[in-house]
Scaffold this motif. Structure first.
Motif, short mmCIF file in Angstrom:
data_model
loop_
_atom_site.label_atom_id
_atom_site.label_comp_id
_atom_site.label_asym_id
_atom_site.label_seq_id
_atom_site.Cartn_x
_atom_site.Cartn_y
_atom_site.Cartn_z
N ASN A 283 0.80 -1.22 0.00
CA ASN A 283 0.00 0.00 0.00
C ASN A 283 0.83 1.27 0.00
N TYR A 284 2.14 1.12 -0.13
CA TYR A 284 3.03 2.26 -0.05
C TYR A 284 3.62 2.60 -1.41
N SER A 285 3.82 3.89 -1.62
CA SER A 285 4.39 4.34 -2.89
C SER A 285 5.90 4.48 -2.82
N SER A 286 6.42 4.73 -1.65
CA SER A 286 7.87 4.85 -1.50
C SER A 286 8.23 4.59 -0.05
N LEU A 287 9.44 4.15 0.18
CA LEU A 287 9.89 3.84 1.52
C LEU A 287 11.27 4.43 1.76
N ILE A 302 18.57 4.40 3.08
CA ILE A 302 18.16 3.96 1.74
C ILE A 302 16.79 4.55 1.47
N GLN A 303 16.59 5.10 0.27
CA GLN A 303 15.28 5.64 -0.09
C GLN A 303 14.80 5.04 -1.40
N ASN A 304 13.45 4.97 -1.50
CA ASN A 304 12.79 4.60 -2.76
C ASN A 304 13.33 3.31 -3.37
N LYS A 305 13.42 2.28 -2.54
CA LYS A 305 13.82 0.97 -3.05
C LYS A 305 12.59 0.26 -3.61
N ASN A 306 12.24 0.62 -4.84
CA ASN A 306 10.99 0.16 -5.41
C ASN A 306 10.91 -1.35 -5.62
N TYR A 327 21.55 -0.58 17.62
CA TYR A 327 21.07 0.39 16.64
C TYR A 327 19.56 0.34 16.57
N LEU A 328 18.99 1.40 16.01
CA LEU A 328 17.56 1.44 15.72
C LEU A 328 17.38 1.51 14.20
N VAL A 329 16.57 0.60 13.68
CA VAL A 329 16.27 0.57 12.25
C VAL A 329 14.87 1.14 12.05
N ARG A 330 14.75 2.21 11.25
CA ARG A 330 13.46 2.86 11.05
C ARG A 330 13.01 2.71 9.61
N LEU A 331 11.78 2.27 9.43
CA LEU A 331 11.16 2.20 8.11
C LEU A 331 10.07 3.27 8.06
N LYS A 332 10.14 4.15 7.05
CA LYS A 332 9.25 5.31 7.03
C LYS A 332 8.64 5.51 5.67
N ASN A 333 7.35 5.89 5.66
CA ASN A 333 6.69 6.32 4.44
C ASN A 333 5.74 7.45 4.79
N GLU A 334 6.01 8.64 4.26
CA GLU A 334 5.21 9.82 4.55
C GLU A 334 5.08 9.98 6.06
N GLN A 336 3.96 7.71 8.17
CA GLN A 336 3.90 6.41 8.81
C GLN A 336 5.31 5.87 9.00
N GLU A 337 5.56 5.30 10.17
CA GLU A 337 6.89 4.76 10.41
C GLU A 337 6.83 3.67 11.46
N SER A 338 7.87 2.85 11.46
CA SER A 338 8.00 1.79 12.45
C SER A 338 9.49 1.62 12.74
N VAL A 339 9.80 1.25 13.99
CA VAL A 339 11.19 1.16 14.42
C VAL A 339 11.43 -0.20 15.08
N LYS A 340 12.58 -0.80 14.76
CA LYS A 340 13.01 -2.04 15.39
C LYS A 340 14.42 -1.89 15.93
N LYS A 341 14.72 -2.61 16.99
CA LYS A 341 16.04 -2.60 17.59
C LYS A 341 16.92 -3.65 16.91
N LEU A 342 18.18 -3.30 16.67
CA LEU A 342 19.14 -4.20 16.03
C LEU A 342 20.41 -4.24 16.86
N ILE A 343 20.96 -5.44 17.02
CA ILE A 343 22.23 -5.62 17.71
C ILE A 343 23.28 -6.12 16.71
N LEU A 344 24.41 -5.45 16.65
CA LEU A 344 25.55 -5.92 15.85
C LEU A 344 26.59 -6.51 16.80
#
Length: 345
Positions: A283-287, A302-306, A327-334, A336-344
């Motif tokens: 349902n998203y046009s760009s991320l 990274i932007q607009n990975k169609n 680290y925090l990984v954020r996925l965003k569209n307009e 709307q966004e969501s965040v997940k925790k990442l461990i390296l």
């Protein structure tokens, strides 16, 4: 500090500046279930009752270690005629009421995730430490949304400078409970009826004159400070001597479920430098995908990975150049966004 020891020890630590957890689960559960006994007394959540010199007490009703309040009420709550705390729509106003006697107390307080929506999944579901998936359909339930927004409003009230006042009365040892906060900038009266029948609560107003219902916007002219507050079973009221009312719009979060339902995952986590992103975002046009370090600096973007916008696809990232850590990984569209925790590692 997760000390959870005897109070004589915790007083010493609090007075040296430590923040202490104030476990009050059984008390808030007993009160919300409608019982009138010593277990339903909430006063131990007040730092003054514990004889701390400063409000270094993080009082909470729920945590990852404790049973959910609503689950306990639905299983073991009181019933009086047609009034049953074991019915969710009866319990939800009681949830708002117990937060009204929790959050405004002086000092930091904690809401455990979902408590503001009446989360009712038992801690023993899938085993005590097993997964407890959140039910996002709560957001489409008008009664849960109202509870959520009322609790949000209660939390906002606490931001008023008057709630830093040490001049207050916290009376919670009966089924009728109240908190009075006294300050030159704002006087507040919060009254709750935790019984299963209607009651009059008499907190004694700080002065005569006009008082304003912080939740509904109604006003009353108090000519006698001993005027009681009439409350239905499980109800609460908050009165302030200045009008702080803002209309409670329960439609304002109608679309939260859609905004929060970004279906994606990251793996492996912890990662040794190779990271896979799975996204189902048709349902998203760009991320836009960003990674932030623990101090909030953006270290990857990274932007607009169609190629992965329209269906569940795997995007492989090489982040081996990043130092080990969280680290925090954020996925965003307009908006709307969501965040997940990442461990390296």
């Amino acid at each position: 500090m997760e000390h959870l020891g005897v109070n004589e020890e915790e007083k010493v630590l609090a007075n040296e500046g430590f923040m202490l957890w104030g476990k009050m689960t059984s008390n808030y559960a007993e009160a919300t279930m409608g019982y009138d006994n010593s277990k339903a007394d909430l006063s131990w959540g007040d730092y003054k009752t514990r004889q701390f010199n400063t409000p270094n007490l993080i009082t909470y009703a729920e945590s990852h270690d404790e049973e959910r309040i609503v689950y306990s009420v639905l299983q073991f709550g009181r019933v009086q005629g047609a009034y049953s705390t074991k019915e969710i729509n009866t319990t939800l106003p009681r949830v708002a009421a117990y937060h009204a006697l929790l959050l405004p107390q002086l000092g930091p307080k904690m809401i455990w995730q979902g408590g503001e929506l009446g989360y009712e999944v038992s801690i023993n579901t899938n085993g005590r430490t097993g997964s407890k998936p959140f039910n996002w359909s709560y957001l489409s339930n008008v009664n849960r949304k109202r509870t959520y927004l009322e609790i949000a409003r209660i939390a906002k009230l606490k931001q008023h400078p008057s709630f830093l006042s040490t001049n207050y009365t916290y009376n919670t040892n009966t089924v009728s409970k109240f908190l009075k906060v006294n300050n030159d900038s704002l006087n507040t009266v919060i009254a709750g009826n935790f019984d299963v029948v209607s009651l009059d609560v008499n907190p004694v107003f700080q002065h005569t004159g006009w008082w304003y219902n912080y939740i509904t916007g109604d006003s009353i002219n108090i000519s006698n400070v001993n005027t009681p507050i009439a409350l239905e079973a499980g109800a609460y009221k908050i009165f302030t001597d200045k009008n702080l009312f803002e209309k409670l719009d329960i439609t304002s979060i109608n679309n939260l479920e859609e905004k929060a339902a970004v279906n994606w995952d990251i793996f492996p986590n912890p990662s040794n430098g190779k990271l896979n992103i799975m996204v189902n975002a048709e349902n998203y046009s760009s991320l836009e995908l960003s990674i932030y370090d623990c101090v909030g600096k953006k270290v990857y973007n990274i932007q607009n990975k169609n190629q992965y916008i329209y269906h569940a696809e795997k995007l492989e990232l090489d982040i081996s150049q990043l130092p080990k850590g969280m680290y925090l990984v954020r996925l965003k569209n307009e908006n709307q966004e969501s965040v997940k925790k990442l461990i390296l590692n």
